[in-house]
Design a protein around this motif. Structure first.
Motif, mmCIF file in Angstrom:
data_model
loop_
_atom_site.group_PDB
_atom_site.id
_atom_site.type_symbol
_atom_site.label_atom_id
_atom_site.label_comp_id
_atom_site.label_asym_id
_atom_site.label_seq_id
_atom_site.Cartn_x
_atom_site.Cartn_y
_atom_site.Cartn_z
ATOM 1 N N LEU A 186 2.094 -10.813 4.813
ATOM 2 C CA LEU A 186 2.349 -9.603 4.187
ATOM 3 C C LEU A 186 3.152 -8.845 4.979
ATOM 4 C CD1 LEU A 186 0.224 -7.056 3.108
ATOM 5 C CD2 LEU A 186 -1.296 -7.567 4.965
ATOM 6 N N VAL A 187 3.629 -7.810 5.223
ATOM 7 C CA VAL A 187 4.325 -6.519 5.393
ATOM 8 C C VAL A 187 3.584 -5.540 4.671
ATOM 9 C CG1 VAL A 187 6.756 -5.257 5.585
ATOM 10 C CG2 VAL A 187 6.448 -7.820 5.677
ATOM 11 N N GLU A 188 4.069 -4.664 5.947
ATOM 12 C CA GLU A 188 3.289 -3.761 5.629
ATOM 13 C C GLU A 188 2.882 -2.223 7.149
ATOM 14 O OE1 GLU A 188 0.882 -0.879 4.108
ATOM 15 O OE2 GLU A 188 0.691 -2.669 2.854
ATOM 16 N N GLN A 189 3.142 -1.246 6.169
ATOM 17 C CA GLN A 189 2.918 -0.016 7.184
ATOM 18 C C GLN A 189 2.107 0.356 8.115
ATOM 19 O OE1 GLN A 189 5.299 1.565 9.117
ATOM 20 N NE2 GLN A 189 6.901 0.448 8.334
ATOM 21 N N ASN A 190 0.650 -0.158 7.085
ATOM 22 C CA ASN A 190 -0.579 0.439 8.023
ATOM 23 C C ASN A 190 -1.257 -0.598 9.199
ATOM 24 O OD1 ASN A 190 -3.615 0.551 7.875
ATOM 25 N ND2 ASN A 190 -3.173 2.068 5.760
ATOM 26 N N VAL A 191 -1.029 -1.046 10.322
ATOM 27 C CA VAL A 191 -1.494 -1.508 10.971
ATOM 28 C C VAL A 191 -2.257 -2.311 11.061
ATOM 29 C CG1 VAL A 191 -0.908 -2.475 12.940
ATOM 30 C CG2 VAL A 191 0.757 -1.080 12.277
ATOM 31 N N ARG A 192 -3.312 -1.317 10.997
ATOM 32 C CA ARG A 192 -4.769 -1.716 11.551
ATOM 33 C C ARG A 192 -5.655 -2.451 10.500
ATOM 34 N NH1 ARG A 192 -6.922 0.407 16.178
ATOM 35 N NH2 ARG A 192 -5.771 2.059 17.303
ATOM 36 N N SER B 246 1.020 -1.232 0.031
ATOM 37 C CA SER B 246 -0.336 -0.106 0.005
ATOM 38 C C SER B 246 0.731 1.454 0.071
ATOM 39 C CB SER B 246 -1.009 0.251 1.255
ATOM 40 O OG SER B 246 -0.200 0.098 2.506
ATOM 41 N N GLN B 247 1.960 0.902 -0.023
ATOM 42 C CA GLN B 247 2.987 2.190 -0.021
ATOM 43 C C GLN B 247 2.929 3.596 -1.075
ATOM 44 O OE1 GLN B 247 7.257 2.165 -0.227
ATOM 45 N NE2 GLN B 247 7.542 2.014 1.585
ATOM 46 N N GLY B 248 2.721 4.688 -0.553
ATOM 47 C CA GLY B 248 2.160 5.873 -1.943
ATOM 48 C C GLY B 248 0.571 5.993 -2.342
ATOM 49 N N LEU B 249 0.391 5.091 -2.037
ATOM 50 C CA LEU B 249 -0.968 4.452 -3.056
ATOM 51 C C LEU B 249 -2.496 5.143 -2.132
ATOM 52 C CD1 LEU B 249 -1.369 0.622 -4.061
ATOM 53 C CD2 LEU B 249 -0.161 3.145 -4.970
ATOM 54 N N ALA B 250 -3.042 5.840 -2.934
ATOM 55 C CA ALA B 250 -4.350 6.229 -2.151
ATOM 56 C C ALA B 250 -5.247 5.290 -1.474
ATOM 57 C CB ALA B 250 -4.973 7.111 -3.994
ATOM 58 N N PRO B 251 -6.127 6.288 -0.793
ATOM 59 C CA PRO B 251 -7.092 5.293 0.215
ATOM 60 C C PRO B 251 -7.818 4.447 -0.501
ATOM 61 C CG PRO B 251 -7.212 7.619 1.159
ATOM 62 C CD PRO B 251 -6.159 7.583 -0.132
ATOM 63 N N LEU C 223 3.301 1.498 17.692
ATOM 64 C CA LEU C 223 3.577 1.023 16.185
ATOM 65 C C LEU C 223 4.151 2.101 15.509
ATOM 66 C CD1 LEU C 223 2.039 -2.558 15.610
ATOM 67 C CD2 LEU C 223 4.203 -2.345 16.068
ATOM 68 N N ALA C 224 5.036 2.133 14.898
ATOM 69 C CA ALA C 224 4.906 3.434 13.436
ATOM 70 C C ALA C 224 3.965 3.196 12.712
ATOM 71 C CB ALA C 224 6.072 3.813 12.751
ATOM 72 N N GLY C 225 3.500 4.251 11.641
ATOM 73 C CA GLY C 225 2.112 3.808 10.481
ATOM 74 C C GLY C 225 0.751 3.311 11.432
ATOM 75 N N VAL C 226 0.851 3.225 12.526
ATOM 76 C CA VAL C 226 -0.870 3.514 13.013
ATOM 77 C C VAL C 226 -1.362 3.716 12.797
ATOM 78 C CG1 VAL C 226 -1.029 4.031 15.239
ATOM 79 C CG2 VAL C 226 -2.000 2.223 14.444
ATOM 80 N N SER C 227 -2.915 3.181 11.977
ATOM 81 C CA SER C 227 -4.199 4.572 11.422
ATOM 82 C C SER C 227 -5.021 4.489 12.700
ATOM 83 C CB SER C 227 -4.591 4.242 10.097
ATOM 84 O OG SER C 227 -5.785 4.864 9.813
ATOM 85 N N ALA C 228 -5.319 5.831 12.677
ATOM 86 C CA ALA C 228 -6.784 6.172 13.328
ATOM 87 C C ALA C 228 -7.982 4.980 12.950
ATOM 88 C CB ALA C 228 -6.452 6.901 14.195
ATOM 89 N N VAL D 63 -5.777 1.366 -2.187
ATOM 90 C CA VAL D 63 -5.401 0.651 -0.645
ATOM 91 C C VAL D 63 -6.198 -0.339 -0.537
ATOM 92 C CG1 VAL D 63 -4.694 0.192 1.233
ATOM 93 C CG2 VAL D 63 -4.011 2.512 0.249
ATOM 94 N N ARG D 64 -7.676 0.030 -0.358
ATOM 95 C CA ARG D 64 -8.500 -0.895 0.199
ATOM 96 C C ARG D 64 -8.264 -2.095 -1.235
ATOM 97 N NH1 ARG D 64 -13.618 0.912 3.081
ATOM 98 N NH2 ARG D 64 -12.315 3.258 4.328
ATOM 99 N N GLU D 65 -8.586 -1.127 -2.774
ATOM 100 C CA GLU D 65 -8.794 -2.437 -3.694
ATOM 101 C C GLU D 65 -7.946 -3.180 -3.195
ATOM 102 O OE1 GLU D 65 -8.824 -2.129 -8.417
ATOM 103 O OE2 GLU D 65 -9.185 -0.544 -7.526
ATOM 104 N N VAL D 66 -6.314 -2.985 -3.121
ATOM 105 C CA VAL D 66 -5.173 -3.860 -2.786
ATOM 106 C C VAL D 66 -5.438 -5.219 -1.341
ATOM 107 C CG1 VAL D 66 -2.848 -4.208 -2.495
ATOM 108 C CG2 VAL D 66 -3.373 -2.204 -4.080
#
Length: 240
Positions: free
Chosen positions: A188-194, A161-166, A230-235, A169-172
């Motif tokens: 899966l390695v991913e920064q978007n934790v949630r 999902s790196q650098g992709l529009a939301p 964790l870095a990159g965690v989304s609220a 990202v959902r589609e991926v």
């Protein structure tokens, strides 16, 4: 008895004299999504490179579908049914979409260029466009598509999902879930934790080259203190 697509035991990996991984052990259950999380620089990409033979570990053991692959070169690991989508996509910028899709060696199975175009209609629409003309989302779709053409039993993705529009990202991530639902094993390695925890079955957290958490994705998703660390965690909680 639990069957594992991949098992890693006690991996110690170095870049020159720099000791990056310190005894990393993890497992990917067949037909499940396993996510590996952690801050930037924790060693996530190095772990994946060690698993697929790009940066072999100096110590430890890797087993893929019951075969010891610890010292095998990457192309022989791929032949076991392992697809790898690297960070940064690594598509060929001067080749068209269709030419990029013809690069992987043919392996029998469901995934062909025609079925890829069914999964990714956007790629079909732009099949004569060169890689450098594609958006970030289109490049990520192409990178995943090339890996699927190997008809892998295990798909390993590094930061899809790196650098992709939301919306992209959902589609991926919906595509990743679809792969699991078809019986594919996914690491899966991913920064978007949630978002990762919404789709994953099992989770690991890597911290300074060591596994700091090993448990179900649901268990980790309920540990707010650990999530906040964790870095990159989304609220925002993501829903399929």
């Amino acid at each position: 008895m639990t069957n594992y697509a991949l098992e890693a035991e006690g991996l110690h990996t170095f870049y020159g004299k720099s000791h990056i991984l310190h005894g990393v052990s993890l497992k990917v259950e067949e037909g499940k999504i396993t996510t590996l999380l952690g801050r930037n620089g924790a060693g996530k990409s190095t772990t994946l490179r060690s698993l697929v033979g790009l940066t072999p570990a100096r110590e430890g053991k890797v087993t893929i579908f019951g075969q010891d692959t610890t010292r095998r070169p990457p192309f022989t690991i791929a032949k076991l049914g392992v697809g790898f989508v690297p960070e940064g996509r690594k598509i060929f910028p001067n080749l068209t979409i269709e030419e990029n899709l013809k690069v992987p060696a043919d392996r029998p199975g469901h995934w062909t260029i025609d079925t890829i175009y069914e999964l990714f209609p956007r790629l079909k629409e732009r099949r004569n466009n060169k890689g450098r003309q594609l958006s970030g989302g289109e490049q990520e779709m192409l990178s995943i598509a090339r890996a699927l053409l190997l008809n892998p039993k295990l798909l390993i993705l590094d930061e899809p999902s790196q650098g992709l529009a939301p919306l992209i990202v959902r589609e991926v991530f919906n595509i990743v879930v679809r792969m699991r639902d078809q019986g594919m094993s996914v690491l899966l390695v991913e920064q978007n934790v949630r978002m990762s925890l919404e789709v994953a079955d099992h989770a690991y957290v890597l911290n300074d080259g060591e596994i700091a958490f090993d448990g179900t994705a649901k268990e980790l998703s309920q540990d707010e203190d650990r999530l906040q660390s964790l870095a990159g965690v989304s609220a925002e909680v993501w829903e399929i």
